[in-house]
Structures are given as structure tokens and as C-alpha cells.
Motif scaffolding. Structure first.
Motif, short mmCIF file in Angstrom:
data_model
loop_
_atom_site.label_atom_id
_atom_site.label_comp_id
_atom_site.label_asym_id
_atom_site.label_seq_id
_atom_site.Cartn_x
_atom_site.Cartn_y
_atom_site.Cartn_z
N SER A 1 0.69 -1.24 0.08
CA SER A 1 -0.11 -0.06 0.08
C SER A 1 0.74 1.24 -0.02
O SER A 1 0.49 2.20 -0.65
CB SER A 1 -0.90 -0.04 1.18
OG SER A 1 -1.87 -1.23 1.15
N LEU A 2 1.87 1.22 0.74
CA LEU A 2 2.63 2.51 0.79
C LEU A 2 3.38 2.76 -0.31
O LEU A 2 3.74 3.57 -0.90
CB LEU A 2 3.92 2.36 1.87
CG LEU A 2 3.31 2.65 3.40
CD1 LEU A 2 4.36 2.06 4.23
CD2 LEU A 2 2.69 3.79 3.63
N VAL B 1 0.97 4.23 -2.89
CA VAL B 1 0.89 5.72 -2.35
C VAL B 1 1.91 6.45 -2.80
O VAL B 1 1.69 7.53 -3.76
CB VAL B 1 0.73 5.76 -0.90
CG1 VAL B 1 0.86 7.17 -0.62
CG2 VAL B 1 -0.84 5.39 -0.48
#
Length: 68
Positions: free
Chosen positions: A45-46, A49
Motif C-alpha cells: 500500500s505504501l 501511495v
């Protein structure tokens, strides 16, 4: 559109292509998302992003370069 605008557009296009290839390749390497552990999902997820932030930054830079 001047020469420098074309270079900025080319750099932006290369960034988008690079992101697209990264996302497709990571999907093949990682496999199904449901089999990942919680920490791996957070790291993924990071990464997504970060990719989105890079693309937004490149788009804003290109926009400012073309407009101003």
C-alpha cells in the motif's frame, strides 16, 4: 509546443509507462493479494501511495512547465 515542452511531456510519458510496467510486474510477482501477510499488504500500500505521489508530482510539474 516548444522543444522543452516536448521533453517534459516525454519525461512524464516515460514515468507513466514505468509505473504501469511496475504495477503489472509486481502483480505477477506478488500473486493474489489475499495470500499476503498484513505487513506485506502495508508495504504494498505504501508503494502504491508512493507511485501515485510521483505521478501527481510529475503531472503538476508538467502542467506548471507548460502553463508558465
Amino acid at each position: 509546443m516548444g522543444f522543452t515542452d516536448q521533453i517534459s511531456a516525454l519525461i512524464f510519458a516515460l514515468i507513466v509507462i514505468g509505473v504501469f510496467v511496475y504495477v503489472i510486474m509486481s502483480r505477477f510477482v506478488l500473486g493474489p493479494l489475499t495470500q499476503l501477510k498484513r505487513v506485506e499488504k502495508i508495504v504494498l500500500s505504501l508503494g502504491v501511495v508512493g507511485i501515485i505521489l510521483v505521478v501527481v508530482y510529475a503531472a503538476v510539474e508538467l502542467l506548471f512547465h507548460v502553463v508558465f
